[in-house]
Design a protein around this motif. Sequence first.
Motif, PDB file in Angstrom:
ATOM      1  N   VAL A 130      12.264  26.539   9.143  1.00 35.46           N
ATOM      2  CA  VAL A 130      11.215  26.047  10.041  1.00 35.46           C
ATOM      3  C   VAL A 130      10.630  24.767   9.440  1.00 35.46           C
ATOM      4  O   VAL A 130      10.325  24.707   8.250  1.00 35.46           O
ATOM      5  N   VAL A 131      10.469  23.744  10.279  1.00 29.93           N
ATOM      6  CA  VAL A 131       9.901  22.465   9.859  1.00 29.93           C
ATOM      7  C   VAL A 131       8.518  22.310  10.472  1.00 29.93           C
ATOM      8  O   VAL A 131       8.319  22.602  11.654  1.00 29.93           O
ATOM      9  N   GLY A 132       7.577  21.858   9.668  1.00 29.92           N
ATOM     10  CA  GLY A 132       6.222  21.616  10.151  1.00 29.92           C
ATOM     11  C   GLY A 132       5.625  20.403   9.475  1.00 29.92           C
ATOM     12  O   GLY A 132       6.163  19.887   8.498  1.00 29.92           O
ATOM     13  N   ARG A 133       4.504  19.959   9.998  1.00 31.13           N
ATOM     14  CA  ARG A 133       3.807  18.792   9.442  1.00 31.13           C
ATOM     15  C   ARG A 133       2.778  19.239   8.410  1.00 31.13           C
ATOM     16  O   ARG A 133       2.100  20.246   8.591  1.00 31.13           O
ATOM     17  N   LEU A 134       2.681  18.454   7.350  1.00 33.74           N
ATOM     18  CA  LEU A 134       1.716  18.720   6.293  1.00 33.74           C
ATOM     19  C   LEU A 134       0.466  17.886   6.538  1.00 33.74           C
ATOM     20  O   LEU A 134       0.561  16.697   6.837  1.00 33.74           O
ATOM     21  N   SER A 135      -0.704  18.505   6.382  1.00 34.79           N
ATOM     22  CA  SER A 135      -1.932  17.736   6.525  1.00 34.79           C
ATOM     23  C   SER A 135      -2.745  17.734   5.242  1.00 34.79           C
ATOM     24  O   SER A 135      -3.497  16.807   4.999  1.00 34.79           O
ATOM     25  N   GLN A 136      -2.606  18.758   4.430  1.00 31.77           N
ATOM     26  CA  GLN A 136      -3.291  18.777   3.148  1.00 31.77           C
ATOM     27  C   GLN A 136      -2.562  19.700   2.195  1.00 31.77           C
ATOM     28  O   GLN A 136      -1.963  20.689   2.603  1.00 31.77           O
ATOM     29  N   CYS A 137      -2.600  19.339   0.914  1.00 33.65           N
ATOM     30  CA  CYS A 137      -1.974  20.152  -0.128  1.00 33.65           C
ATOM     31  C   CYS A 137      -2.836  20.055  -1.383  1.00 33.65           C
ATOM     32  O   CYS A 137      -3.431  19.012  -1.657  1.00 33.65           O
TER      33      CYS A 137
END
Length: 168
Positions: A130-137
């Motif tokens: 599954v691919v998703g967008r990162l907004s914070q880490c």
Amino acid sequence: MDSGISARRRAAMAAVMAAAMACGAAADAAPDLREPPYYASLSPSRARMRTGPGRTFPSSWVYVRADLPVRVVAVFKEWRKVEDPGGTQGWMLGTLVSHTRTAIVTGGETAELRDRPGGPHVLWRAQPGVVGRLSQCGNGWCRLDVHGQAGFVQTERLWGVAPGEVLP
């Protein structure tokens, strides 16, 4: 008289939209000042990987997955040498590579996405691939958004973010 005002408004809106598009194109054409290696993603839903930095080099892969995370490992003029999640490396035109940060779920089991980093509530689960967008880490957790469903997942379950990397 009203039609004259409407025509002027339409012309003004068209001019504003053209200026905004020109600014966006200029931003896309601006040289990338980041030093490799860094993570990015594929912009289009169809992108060719080549064996060398030029259109005369043969294609080695055709990717059909927009937002697939890649790692840029080298830069040559407008070309980027990228590595995909499977470890395959090759060259892509820089316009095919986006600054948008994405990640792909890795491992043999589903990844639990939680309400907060280390939180007790599992919001949903994501299968490997599954691919998703990162907004914070940060602190070993990333917020992953997959088509509007978001949650925090441990960075060790993702490819597309460096260990210890902090994203705003």
